[in-house]
Design a protein around this motif. Structure first.
Motif, PDB file in Angstrom:
ATOM      1  N   SER A 144      -7.709  -8.333   3.788  1.00 28.94           N
ATOM      2  CA  SER A 144      -8.390  -7.274   4.527  1.00 28.94           C
ATOM      3  C   SER A 144      -7.421  -6.183   4.978  1.00 28.94           C
ATOM      4  CB  SER A 144      -9.116  -7.844   5.745  1.00 28.94           C
ATOM      5  OG  SER A 144      -8.208  -8.470   6.629  1.00 28.94           O
ATOM      6  N   LYS A 145      -6.106  -6.497   4.986  1.00 36.34           N
ATOM      7  CA  LYS A 145      -5.102  -5.513   5.394  1.00 36.34           C
ATOM      8  C   LYS A 145      -4.638  -4.644   4.228  1.00 36.34           C
ATOM      9  CE  LYS A 145      -3.172  -8.522   9.009  1.00 36.34           C
ATOM     10  NZ  LYS A 145      -1.948  -9.206   9.481  1.00 36.34           N
ATOM     11  N   ILE A 146      -5.099  -4.948   3.015  1.00 30.18           N
ATOM     12  CA  ILE A 146      -4.560  -4.294   1.824  1.00 30.18           C
ATOM     13  C   ILE A 146      -5.666  -3.555   1.082  1.00 30.18           C
ATOM     14  CG2 ILE A 146      -3.301  -4.664  -0.330  1.00 30.18           C
ATOM     15  CD1 ILE A 146      -2.324  -7.336   0.947  1.00 30.18           C
ATOM     16  N   LYS A 147      -5.450  -2.300   0.772  1.00 32.06           N
ATOM     17  CA  LYS A 147      -6.452  -1.492   0.089  1.00 32.06           C
ATOM     18  C   LYS A 147      -6.152  -1.354  -1.400  1.00 32.06           C
ATOM     19  CE  LYS A 147      -7.476   1.192   4.267  1.00 32.06           C
ATOM     20  NZ  LYS A 147      -7.527   2.540   4.885  1.00 32.06           N
ATOM     21  N   ASN A 148      -4.876  -1.407  -1.785  1.00 29.47           N
ATOM     22  CA  ASN A 148      -4.490  -1.227  -3.178  1.00 29.47           C
ATOM     23  C   ASN A 148      -4.629  -2.559  -3.919  1.00 29.47           C
ATOM     24  OD1 ASN A 148      -3.243  -0.762  -5.653  1.00 29.47           O
ATOM     25  ND2 ASN A 148      -1.678   0.585  -4.771  1.00 29.47           N
ATOM     26  N   THR A 149      -5.808  -2.798  -4.460  1.00 26.19           N
ATOM     27  CA  THR A 149      -6.088  -4.089  -5.087  1.00 26.19           C
ATOM     28  C   THR A 149      -5.281  -4.301  -6.362  1.00 26.19           C
ATOM     29  OG1 THR A 149      -8.013  -3.114  -6.196  1.00 26.19           O
ATOM     30  CG2 THR A 149      -8.403  -4.271  -4.128  1.00 26.19           C
ATOM     31  N   GLU A 155      -1.081  -7.558  -8.866  1.00 20.99           N
ATOM     32  CA  GLU A 155       0.215  -7.652  -9.557  1.00 20.99           C
ATOM     33  C   GLU A 155       1.200  -8.496  -8.751  1.00 20.99           C
ATOM     34  OE1 GLU A 155       3.879  -4.666 -10.931  1.00 20.99           O
ATOM     35  OE2 GLU A 155       1.942  -3.834 -10.306  1.00 20.99           O
ATOM     36  N   THR A 156       1.237  -8.281  -7.444  1.00 20.91           N
ATOM     37  CA  THR A 156       2.154  -9.030  -6.579  1.00 20.91           C
ATOM     38  C   THR A 156       1.809 -10.513  -6.566  1.00 20.91           C
ATOM     39  OG1 THR A 156       2.397  -7.077  -5.163  1.00 20.91           O
ATOM     40  CG2 THR A 156       3.100  -9.183  -4.250  1.00 20.91           C
ATOM     41  N   ILE A 157       0.524 -10.803  -6.455  1.00 19.41           N
ATOM     42  CA  ILE A 157       0.086 -12.205  -6.414  1.00 19.41           C
ATOM     43  C   ILE A 157       0.425 -12.911  -7.724  1.00 19.41           C
ATOM     44  CG2 ILE A 157      -1.927 -13.720  -6.302  1.00 19.41           C
ATOM     45  CD1 ILE A 157      -0.946 -12.525  -3.636  1.00 19.41           C
ATOM     46  N   ASP A 158       0.274 -12.215  -8.840  1.00 17.85           N
ATOM     47  CA  ASP A 158       0.614 -12.815 -10.131  1.00 17.85           C
ATOM     48  C   ASP A 158       2.096 -13.195 -10.188  1.00 17.85           C
ATOM     49  OD1 ASP A 158      -1.901 -12.780 -11.193  1.00 17.85           O
ATOM     50  OD2 ASP A 158      -1.658 -10.876 -12.260  1.00 17.85           O
ATOM     51  N   ILE A 159       2.940 -12.358  -9.596  1.00 13.50           N
ATOM     52  CA  ILE A 159       4.376 -12.650  -9.577  1.00 13.50           C
ATOM     53  C   ILE A 159       4.645 -13.894  -8.733  1.00 13.50           C
ATOM     54  CG2 ILE A 159       6.634 -11.807  -8.815  1.00 13.50           C
ATOM     55  CD1 ILE A 159       5.637  -8.963  -9.456  1.00 13.50           C
ATOM     56  N   LEU A 218       8.737  -8.121  -3.097  1.00 14.22           N
ATOM     57  CA  LEU A 218       9.524  -8.968  -3.988  1.00 14.22           C
ATOM     58  C   LEU A 218      10.776  -9.502  -3.277  1.00 14.22           C
ATOM     59  CD1 LEU A 218       9.225  -6.993  -7.348  1.00 14.22           C
ATOM     60  CD2 LEU A 218       7.905  -8.966  -6.549  1.00 14.22           C
ATOM     61  N   LYS A 219      11.339  -8.720  -2.363  1.00 16.38           N
ATOM     62  CA  LYS A 219      12.460  -9.210  -1.563  1.00 16.38           C
ATOM     63  C   LYS A 219      12.014 -10.374  -0.678  1.00 16.38           C
ATOM     64  CE  LYS A 219      15.127  -4.902  -1.303  1.00 16.38           C
ATOM     65  NZ  LYS A 219      15.615  -3.814  -0.398  1.00 16.38           N
ATOM     66  N   THR A 220      10.774 -10.264  -0.151  1.00 19.83           N
ATOM     67  CA  THR A 220      10.215 -11.354   0.658  1.00 19.83           C
ATOM     68  C   THR A 220      10.066 -12.615  -0.183  1.00 19.83           C
ATOM     69  OG1 THR A 220       8.992  -9.796   2.051  1.00 19.83           O
ATOM     70  CG2 THR A 220       8.235 -12.076   2.042  1.00 19.83           C
ATOM     71  N   ASP A 241       0.817  -1.209   0.000  1.00 18.17           N
ATOM     72  CA  ASP A 241       0.000   0.000   0.000  1.00 18.17           C
ATOM     73  C   ASP A 241       0.858   1.269   0.000  1.00 18.17           C
ATOM     74  OD1 ASP A 241      -2.535  -1.044  -0.195  1.00 18.17           O
ATOM     75  OD2 ASP A 241      -2.820  -1.244   1.961  1.00 18.17           O
ATOM     76  N   SER A 242       2.152   1.130   0.340  1.00 14.83           N
ATOM     77  CA  SER A 242       3.029   2.305   0.422  1.00 14.83           C
ATOM     78  C   SER A 242       3.669   2.665  -0.920  1.00 14.83           C
ATOM     79  CB  SER A 242       4.126   2.070   1.467  1.00 14.83           C
ATOM     80  OG  SER A 242       4.929   0.961   1.113  1.00 14.83           O
ATOM     81  N   GLY A 243       3.280   1.969  -1.988  1.00 14.62           N
ATOM     82  CA  GLY A 243       3.772   2.326  -3.315  1.00 14.62           C
ATOM     83  C   GLY A 243       4.932   1.466  -3.788  1.00 14.62           C
ATOM     84  N   PRO A 244       5.747   1.966  -4.722  1.00 17.51           N
ATOM     85  CA  PRO A 244       6.848   1.187  -5.316  1.00 17.51           C
ATOM     86  C   PRO A 244       7.809   0.618  -4.286  1.00 17.51           C
ATOM     87  CG  PRO A 244       6.478   3.181  -6.565  1.00 17.51           C
ATOM     88  CD  PRO A 244       5.618   3.291  -5.343  1.00 17.51           C
TER      89      PRO A 244
END
Length: 379
Positions: A103-108, A113-117, A76-78, A66-69
């Protein structure tokens, strides 16, 4: 066949929560009892590597995105750290389930995008704590999870709450259609286990299945397996007996309509002498209501009467399934799925059948399941 428990080694008993498949009599995976962090991931994977080829569920907090790039870079480091640690202990990425608490994430968009990676790297994706917070059905479409884990708040006392049961059924039905499996988590007793399985949960998880010296998991699972089998057979028997009873009862009611010279009087008599009937009315073969709607004196109005009122004479029912099924000849006796009655506001099912004098008799029956059925037998 006894349960393939592949039991948790003693050094890992206090680290992992087993995830149970009753149908296949096996433990299909393990989740850490503690929140997963980069600091304890090594210890979790080390202990997991002693467990034979099961799934490892990792509860991952991705709220950083949610904090951006910068947050996306951290996510991605995780991913890289999880991959390296898995390789260190010879754990296949295909055996690792990444649990996302959406529920902790607002930027769907960033979440998708992260889940696809993660998915492209071979990880299984689970949507955790579904049914709470920001969780809603559109998240399933966005994340396309392989697994949906239902929130503890939905599972708690589910055997006693019809609203939770209907929500549960809706989620399991949707999950199956998109190819996801469902885990009921937070199970604390056998009653919650049985009801979750009846409602088509695929797997179970919770304190009820923790392995302790005085709590032999294998014995508990064998009892649950036998209880579930008995419950399924009992439900099938009750359902078939109920259908047979209603078919015979409908034949009797049809005979009353077919031999009467006053259908209004006959319908009045039917609802006043059969307490399981909520309401009764007649249609012609075009779906037009040709009688008044007669409400049983035994019926209790379930909701605001300004929202619900009996259908009037000349009402059009031609789009209703209880009309369509018997009119087309697809069935000579039809029972609808439970719904909220327009006449009373109560949950009911409508039974319909064509009479010998070419009317369609419709009766609404209370949907109080076993209690209702026992009332039927008493009449």
């Amino acid at each position: 066949m006894e349960f393939d428990n592949s039991f948790i080694p003693q050094n890992a008993v206090n680290i992992f929560s087993p995830i149970i498949s009753i149908s296949s009599k096996s433990i299909i995976g393990f989740e850490s009892l503690y929140s997963t962090t980069l600091f304890n991931l090594d210890n979790i994977m080390y202990n997991f590597s002693t467990l034979n080829n099961k799934l490892l569920f990792i509860d991952l907090d991705l709220s950083c995105i949610d904090s951006g790039p910068k947050g996306l870079s951290e996510a991605l480091k995780t991913l890289s750290h999880i991959s390296e640690t898995a390789k260190k202990y010879s754990i296949l990425k295909e055996n690792i389930v990444i649990e996302i608490v959406d529920s902790k994430i607002k930027n769907t968009d960033a979440l998708s995008e992260t889940i696809d990676i993660y998915r492209r790297h071979g990880f299984i994706i689970a949507l955790d704590d579904f049914g709470t917070g920001y969780s809603n059905l559109d998240r399933i479409a966005i994340l396309r999870p392989n697994i949906v884990k239902l929130d503890i708040s939905l599972i708690k006392d589910i055997q006693n709450c019809i609203h939770k049961q209907e929500i549960f059924k809706a989620i399991t039905g949707l999950s199956r259609k998109i190819g996801a499996v469902v885990i009921a988590k937070g199970i604390v007793n056998s009653a919650e286990s049985l009801k979750s399985l009846e409602l088509r949960a695929d797997f179970l998880q919770g304190p009820f299945f923790y392995q302790t010296p005085d709590n032999k998991l294998n014995e508990k699972l064998e009892i649950l397996y036998k209880d579930l089998k008995c419950q399924i057979l009992l439900n099938l028997e009750i359902r078939q007996n109920r259908i047979t009873f209603l078919q015979n009862k409908m034949l009797y009611l049809k005979s009353i309509i077919a031999t009467t010279s006053n259908i209004e009087e006959a319908l009045f008599k039917i609802v006043n002498t059969h307490s399981f009937i909520e309401s009764a009315y007649l249609l012609d073969l075009n779906g037009k209501q040709i009688s008044s709607t007669y409400i049983s004196p035994f019926s209790k109005y379930g909701q605001n009467t300004s929202l619900f009122s009996p259908a009037l004479k000349d009402s059009d029912h031609s789009l209703k399934m209880y009309y369509y099924k018997v009119k087309t000849g697809e069935s000579d006796f039809h029972i609808t799925e439970p719904y909220v009655s327009n006449a009373t506001g109560n949950r009911c099912s409508t039974i319909s059948a064509v009479t010998d004098n070419n009317y369609i008799l419709c009766i609404d029956i209370s949907d109080d399941s076993t209690d209702s059925y026992m009332n039927l037998l008493a009449e």
